[in-house]
Design a protein around this motif. Structure first.
Motif, PDB file in Angstrom:
ATOM      1  N   PHE A   5     -13.356   1.875   5.403  1.00 57.95           N
ATOM      2  CA  PHE A   5     -12.381   0.797   5.338  1.00 57.95           C
ATOM      3  C   PHE A   5     -12.044   0.516   3.882  1.00 57.95           C
ATOM      4  O   PHE A   5     -12.887   0.661   2.996  1.00 57.95           O
ATOM      5  CB  PHE A   5     -12.926  -0.479   5.995  1.00 57.95           C
ATOM      6  CG  PHE A   5     -13.186  -0.330   7.465  1.00 57.95           C
ATOM      7  CD1 PHE A   5     -12.148  -0.357   8.377  1.00 57.95           C
ATOM      8  CD2 PHE A   5     -14.476  -0.146   7.936  1.00 57.95           C
ATOM      9  CE1 PHE A   5     -12.381  -0.210   9.735  1.00 57.95           C
ATOM     10  CE2 PHE A   5     -14.726   0.003   9.281  1.00 57.95           C
ATOM     11  CZ  PHE A   5     -13.676  -0.028  10.195  1.00 57.95           C
ATOM     12  N   ASN A   6     -10.804   0.093   3.633  1.00 55.71           N
ATOM     13  CA  ASN A   6     -10.342  -0.165   2.272  1.00 55.71           C
ATOM     14  C   ASN A   6      -9.930  -1.614   2.096  1.00 55.71           C
ATOM     15  O   ASN A   6      -9.258  -2.180   2.956  1.00 55.71           O
ATOM     16  CB  ASN A   6      -9.134   0.731   1.932  1.00 55.71           C
ATOM     17  CG  ASN A   6      -9.461   2.201   2.085  1.00 55.71           C
ATOM     18  OD1 ASN A   6     -10.455   2.674   1.565  1.00 55.71           O
ATOM     19  ND2 ASN A   6      -8.619   2.931   2.814  1.00 55.71           N
ATOM     20  N   ASP A   7     -10.349  -2.221   0.986  1.00 59.16           N
ATOM     21  CA  ASP A   7      -9.839  -3.518   0.541  1.00 59.16           C
ATOM     22  C   ASP A   7      -9.793  -4.554   1.658  1.00 59.16           C
ATOM     23  O   ASP A   7      -8.718  -5.026   2.042  1.00 59.16           O
ATOM     24  CB  ASP A   7      -8.440  -3.330  -0.059  1.00 59.16           C
ATOM     25  CG  ASP A   7      -8.008  -4.545  -0.861  1.00 59.16           C
ATOM     26  OD1 ASP A   7      -8.872  -5.408  -1.112  1.00 59.16           O
ATOM     27  OD2 ASP A   7      -6.832  -4.625  -1.236  1.00 59.16           O
ATOM     28  N   LEU A   8     -10.970  -4.938   2.166  1.00 63.29           N
ATOM     29  CA  LEU A   8     -11.015  -5.920   3.244  1.00 63.29           C
ATOM     30  C   LEU A   8     -10.700  -7.336   2.763  1.00 63.29           C
ATOM     31  O   LEU A   8     -10.637  -8.268   3.566  1.00 63.29           O
ATOM     32  CB  LEU A   8     -12.393  -5.893   3.914  1.00 63.29           C
ATOM     33  CG  LEU A   8     -12.714  -4.612   4.683  1.00 63.29           C
ATOM     34  CD1 LEU A   8     -14.079  -4.712   5.334  1.00 63.29           C
ATOM     35  CD2 LEU A   8     -11.653  -4.326   5.732  1.00 63.29           C
ATOM     36  N   GLY A   9     -10.510  -7.484   1.457  1.00 63.34           N
ATOM     37  CA  GLY A   9     -10.121  -8.786   0.932  1.00 63.34           C
ATOM     38  C   GLY A   9      -8.622  -9.008   0.966  1.00 63.34           C
ATOM     39  O   GLY A   9      -8.139 -10.097   0.657  1.00 63.34           O
ATOM     40  N   SER A  10      -7.865  -7.996   1.381  1.00 65.86           N
ATOM     41  CA  SER A  10      -6.411  -8.104   1.416  1.00 65.86           C
ATOM     42  C   SER A  10      -5.916  -8.193   2.852  1.00 65.86           C
ATOM     43  O   SER A  10      -6.614  -7.842   3.809  1.00 65.86           O
ATOM     44  CB  SER A  10      -5.776  -6.882   0.744  1.00 65.86           C
ATOM     45  OG  SER A  10      -5.970  -5.723   1.535  1.00 65.86           O
ATOM     46  N   ALA A  11      -4.683  -8.662   2.997  1.00 67.19           N
ATOM     47  CA  ALA A  11      -4.078  -8.764   4.329  1.00 67.19           C
ATOM     48  C   ALA A  11      -3.928  -7.390   4.966  1.00 67.19           C
ATOM     49  O   ALA A  11      -4.136  -7.215   6.161  1.00 67.19           O
ATOM     50  CB  ALA A  11      -2.710  -9.449   4.221  1.00 67.19           C
ATOM     51  N   ALA A  12      -3.577  -6.392   4.144  1.00 63.06           N
ATOM     52  CA  ALA A  12      -3.408  -5.036   4.670  1.00 63.06           C
ATOM     53  C   ALA A  12      -4.729  -4.481   5.187  1.00 63.06           C
ATOM     54  O   ALA A  12      -4.790  -3.845   6.241  1.00 63.06           O
ATOM     55  CB  ALA A  12      -2.835  -4.119   3.586  1.00 63.06           C
ATOM     56  N   GLY A  13      -5.812  -4.739   4.431  1.00 63.97           N
ATOM     57  CA  GLY A  13      -7.124  -4.256   4.844  1.00 63.97           C
ATOM     58  C   GLY A  13      -7.590  -4.915   6.127  1.00 63.97           C
ATOM     59  O   GLY A  13      -8.147  -4.260   7.015  1.00 63.97           O
TER      60      GLY A  13
END
Length: 224
Positions: A5-13
């Motif tokens: 998983f990538n960048d779970l701090g972003s809306a896209a993640g």
């Protein structure tokens, strides 16, 4: 197979994670594992309720950590930019039991209330440990309404209102079947020794008041 998983701090993640959990109860396999703990720890906090599947999964893992902890190894998961902390998988009650008896008591003698609370936590951990010996199954229910005028939101609310020990409702979606009619497909995870799918359908999901919305229910698969 390891999952990334990538960048779970972003809306896209979070959106990608929400899509991933649409048809899954856990990050890998059919019971909670350290893969779930890794992703749980990578999130900064409880996700917005707009991410329906992530929010449902997060609350479930959070509850497991508070009660019994998670011991299954999983298949391996990578969250870019995050290093998993193994200690997260140990519930507070279990961690307290592992402390050295010679530790200094900074708060004086334990009160009766504290002793009672500790005993209740220990009992909960012991009881949940027994339940984990039972098998779990993920089942997809296929629910057909009476007609195209059936309120599908109320139908789903009625289905989810059925609560019992060993039953966890998961992701759902509406699937067109023709003539303007849509059916509800909803995932559930059950503890095999506690919940019978046939009994659940016959005694809870096709009786009043739910039968006002539901014409027929079948289950499409039982994945153990």
């Amino acid at each position: 197979m390891a999952v990334t998983f990538n960048d779970l701090g972003s809306a896209a993640g979070l959106k990608k994670l929400d899509e991933y959990l649409l048809t899954r109860s856990y990050i890998s396999g059919y019971q909670a594992s350290k893969d779930d703990i890794t992703v749980y720890a990578a999130l900064s906090g409880a996700p917005s309720s707009s991410y329906v599947n992530v929010s449902r999964w997060y609350k479930h893992i959070d509850a497991l950590l508070r009660i019994s902890g998670v011991s299954e190894e999983g298949c391996g998961v990578t969250v870019e930019g995050f290093a998993p902390a193994e200690a997260v998988a140990t519930p507070p009650a279990a961690a307290a039991e592992d402390d050295d008896d010679d530790d200094v008591d900074l708060f004086g003698e334990e009160t009766e209330e504290e002793k009672k609370a500790a005993e209740e936590r220990a009992a909960a951990v012991k009881a949940s440990g027994k339940k984990k010996e039972s098998g779990k199954s993920s089942v997809l229910l296929d629910i057909k309404p009476w007609d195209d005028e059936t309120d599908m939101k109320k139908l789903e609310e009625a289905v989810r209102s059925v609560q019992m020990e060993g039953l966890l409702w998961g992701a759902s979606k509406l699937v067109p079947v023709g003539y303007g009619i849509k059916k509800l497909q909803i995932m559930m995870t059950i503890v095999d020794d506690l919940v019978s799918v046939d009994t659940l359908i016959e005694e809870h999901l096709t009786v009043e008041p739910i039968n006002e919305y539901v014409q027929r229910i079948c289950y499409l698969g039982c994945l153990q």
